[in-house]
Write an enzyme that holds these catalytic residues in place. Sequence first.
Site, short mmCIF file in Angstrom:
data_model
loop_
_atom_site.label_atom_id
_atom_site.label_comp_id
_atom_site.label_asym_id
_atom_site.label_seq_id
_atom_site.Cartn_x
_atom_site.Cartn_y
_atom_site.Cartn_z
N CYS A 135 -7.12 -16.63 3.62
CA CYS A 135 -7.20 -18.04 3.27
C CYS A 135 -7.71 -18.20 1.84
O CYS A 135 -8.50 -17.40 1.37
CB CYS A 135 -8.12 -18.85 4.19
SG CYS A 135 -7.73 -18.73 5.91
N ARG A 148 -3.43 -14.89 -0.33
CA ARG A 148 -4.55 -14.74 0.60
C ARG A 148 -4.24 -15.32 1.98
O ARG A 148 -5.03 -15.20 2.92
CB ARG A 148 -5.79 -15.45 0.04
CG ARG A 148 -6.25 -14.92 -1.29
CD ARG A 148 -7.49 -15.63 -1.73
NE ARG A 148 -8.62 -15.24 -0.92
CZ ARG A 148 -9.48 -14.29 -1.25
NH1 ARG A 148 -9.34 -13.64 -2.37
NH2 ARG A 148 -10.48 -14.00 -0.46
N TRP A 176 -4.48 -18.65 6.53
CA TRP A 176 -4.01 -17.53 7.36
C TRP A 176 -4.65 -17.77 8.72
O TRP A 176 -5.87 -17.67 8.86
CB TRP A 176 -4.46 -16.20 6.76
CG TRP A 176 -3.92 -15.01 7.47
CD1 TRP A 176 -2.74 -14.39 7.23
CD2 TRP A 176 -4.55 -14.29 8.54
NE1 TRP A 176 -2.58 -13.32 8.09
CE2 TRP A 176 -3.69 -13.24 8.91
CE3 TRP A 176 -5.75 -14.42 9.24
CZ2 TRP A 176 -3.98 -12.34 9.92
CZ3 TRP A 176 -6.06 -13.54 10.24
CH2 TRP A 176 -5.15 -12.50 10.58
N ASN A 188 -13.06 -20.89 4.79
CA ASN A 188 -12.61 -19.52 5.07
C ASN A 188 -13.66 -18.85 5.94
O ASN A 188 -14.85 -19.06 5.72
CB ASN A 188 -12.50 -18.71 3.77
CG ASN A 188 -11.39 -19.17 2.88
OD1 ASN A 188 -10.58 -19.99 3.28
ND2 ASN A 188 -11.36 -18.65 1.67
N GLY A 189 -13.22 -18.01 6.86
CA GLY A 189 -14.19 -17.33 7.73
C GLY A 189 -13.98 -17.76 9.16
O GLY A 189 -12.98 -18.40 9.49
N GLU A 239 0.23 6.86 4.27
CA GLU A 239 0.31 5.69 3.40
C GLU A 239 1.76 5.24 3.22
O GLU A 239 2.06 4.05 3.26
CB GLU A 239 -0.35 6.01 2.05
CG GLU A 239 -0.19 4.96 0.97
CD GLU A 239 -0.69 3.58 1.34
OE1 GLU A 239 -1.40 3.42 2.36
OE2 GLU A 239 -0.33 2.62 0.63
N LYS A 242 3.32 1.61 4.16
CA LYS A 242 4.03 0.77 3.17
C LYS A 242 5.37 0.30 3.74
O LYS A 242 5.73 -0.86 3.64
CB LYS A 242 4.22 1.62 1.92
CG LYS A 242 4.10 0.94 0.62
CD LYS A 242 2.71 0.77 0.08
CE LYS A 242 1.79 0.03 1.00
NZ LYS A 242 0.42 0.01 0.63
N GLU A 287 4.83 -2.31 6.55
CA GLU A 287 4.31 -3.61 6.10
C GLU A 287 5.40 -4.51 5.53
O GLU A 287 5.40 -5.71 5.78
CB GLU A 287 3.27 -3.41 4.99
CG GLU A 287 1.92 -2.96 5.47
CD GLU A 287 0.94 -2.90 4.32
OE1 GLU A 287 -0.04 -3.66 4.34
OE2 GLU A 287 1.13 -2.10 3.39
N HIS A 338 4.19 19.76 18.65
CA HIS A 338 3.28 19.38 19.74
C HIS A 338 3.64 18.02 20.33
O HIS A 338 2.83 17.42 21.02
CB HIS A 338 1.83 19.41 19.24
CG HIS A 338 1.43 20.77 18.74
ND1 HIS A 338 1.26 21.84 19.58
CD2 HIS A 338 1.23 21.24 17.48
CE1 HIS A 338 0.95 22.91 18.87
NE2 HIS A 338 0.92 22.57 17.58
N LYS A 387 -3.72 -10.83 1.94
CA LYS A 387 -4.24 -9.81 1.04
C LYS A 387 -5.65 -9.34 1.41
O LYS A 387 -5.90 -8.15 1.50
CB LYS A 387 -4.22 -10.34 -0.39
CG LYS A 387 -4.67 -9.34 -1.45
CD LYS A 387 -3.62 -8.29 -1.66
CE LYS A 387 -3.99 -7.28 -2.70
NZ LYS A 387 -3.18 -6.06 -2.59
O1 M6R Z 1 -9.03 -4.90 -0.07
P1 M6R Z 1 -9.06 -3.66 0.78
O2 M6R Z 1 -8.65 -2.44 0.02
O3 M6R Z 1 -10.39 -3.44 1.44
O4 M6R Z 1 -8.01 -3.90 1.91
C1 M6R Z 1 -7.88 -3.01 2.98
C2 M6R Z 1 -6.59 -3.21 3.74
O5 M6R Z 1 -6.57 -4.45 4.37
C3 M6R Z 1 -5.38 -3.11 2.81
O6 M6R Z 1 -5.35 -1.89 2.14
C4 M6R Z 1 -4.07 -3.28 3.61
O7 M6R Z 1 -3.86 -2.17 4.41
C5 M6R Z 1 -2.91 -3.54 2.64
N1 M6R Z 1 -2.03 -4.50 3.19
C6 M6R Z 1 -2.21 -2.29 2.26
O8 M6R Z 1 -0.98 -2.44 1.65
#
Ligand code: M6R
Length: 604
Positions: free
Chosen positions: A2, A27, A74, A100-101, A481, A485, A488, A504, A599
């Site tokens: 948010c 956000r 969000w 927010n929160g 990773e 990616k 996501e 395995h 984000k």
């Molecule tokens: O701001 P941060 O690095 O603490 O965020 C952690 C994760 O939420 C963040 O890396 C998330 O996995 C991203 N969407 C990765 O692309």
Amino acid sequence: MCGIVGYIGKRDVAPLLLEGLQRLEYRGYDSAGIAIAGKSGGLKTVKAKGRVRELEARVPKRFTGTTGIAHTRWATHGAPSDDNAHPHLDAEGKVAVVHNGIIDNATELRAKLTADGVEFRSETDTEVLTHLIGRSQADTLEEKVRQSLALIEGTYGVAVLHADFPDRIVVARNGSPVVLGIGEKEMFVASDVAALVTHTRQVVTLDDGEMATLKADDFRTYTTDGARTTASPTTVEWEAESYDMGGHDTYMHKEMAEQVEAVDRVLRGRIDDRFSTVHLGGLNLDAREARAVRRVKILGCGTSYHAGLIGAGLIEELARIPADGEPASEFRYRNPVVDPDTLYVAVSQSGETYDVLAAVQELKRKGARVLGMVNVVGSAIARETDGGVYVHAGPEVCVVSTKCFTNTVVAFALLALHLGRIRDLSVADGKRLIAGLRKLPGQIAEILEQEPEIKKLAEEYADARSMMFIGRVRGYPVALEASLKLKEISYIHAEAYPASELKHGPLALIEPAMPTIAIVPDDDLLEKNRAALEEIKARSGPILAVAHREQEKADHTIVVPKSEQELDPILMGIPLQLLAYHTALALGRDIDKPRNLAKSVTVE
Ligand code: M6R
């Protein structure tokens, strides 16, 4: 998670707030809204489910005023809808709140307010706070907000506008960022400097438990108990232009391209050729203390966790200190044994991720020494930790992390080299690694030049329903990773496994419709990795290898430049960012704003 933006001054507020919301949209982007104090008294609001552009289309022509607050959401409590969008108004329509929160005791408070006859218009937790403020009998807005916040449990960054007090905005922070922007006879507030930098770079970041009253020509800060606090403005380092798309079609594309200069920046001023080591100014760990470290535990979430896994490998290899990485979200709930000889490192791009922050707070409470590996200067995690290393990637706007991941891994290489050279890493190895680090920006540029070929590969693989990513030892976190990616932004299901684990179980998945992306560096495990490729080929599984030379068993190989082997994970992930990007593009996904994500995850 948010975004909040607010303004008080002389300018027409609606366009300013809309511009701020656009900058904060990364956000959260399921609904948005604005409340302004109208010139003829009273509040005016407009809200819309969907993106900020949907809100903009709804803003009436005569939506004028010089004071207002806005929000992009969000969803946590209640689905995305016009009603659940912020700002929320009290029963009389005099109080507007953006938040927010999460208010943990919202259900209980809602029940009490409902029993008192309050009619709720949304399913949100925030509306509870709005009614509490609206019903407060206190004389001042500050006191009304203070009394109401005292009744809620949970986290908040809030901004409050009241029709009876149109000369001010009252804001408060507990666990969710609030930044004040100081202008010329105007004040801004936002949850993120991204919304402020085009107007001012003079900012004050509130601490948890702090509130502020903003007027056009003045502001003051105080605690939620009413005690005055001293606010020292700082200057935001990042330029306003660094938040723009800079001619790219997406932020992700821009941020991948920026990795060349970002890596150069994280190295700048830190290499000490005389002693074949690096200096990390903010570490606050002298040589004696560094030598006393017996273990390193790295905590982060998502991509930052993956960067931490690579960091742990580097620390073990270069400094010979046992090191491991763990999701901060798990660590904080398992009552971990906190060891005084362990150095804890909290990794976070945003410096706001709630799970990481909570893990840091738990560690600090138990007396541990915690370093931060953070991108956003002055963020909550940077402030809570005992020292740390800024990763200097510059602002990252795309929800998926690319350049921050790369820079974090490079920053871990620096930390590992520093710890190594305090211990038993030789001068020769120090020199070798420094030379390797210096080559990275040029090598990244070489990889990025392969984009047209990688795009073709992505288009070939885009119709896969699922993909397997494998790597061994240093390559395994790269596979993790890369698979995250892809998931996501393309929404293609992906699994990541250590190549050594194939037999395995996951080998059962291999078939012509399941492509495998294999990390195959030219290191001492090359033959082992090749054996895994044989096993996949024998089951007719298509293979794309990321390697230092063509791999016979693979259908395609993306060849990356050879680095020092400890640094291989830094380069091997980059072509796979491009692969995920072009796969998502081929599938027509909204790359910068993937579904269901935001984000900064500032809630549990
Ligand atoms: O701001 P941060 O690095 O603490 O965020 C952690 C994760 O939420 C963040 O890396 C998330 O996995 C991203 N969407 C990765 O692309």
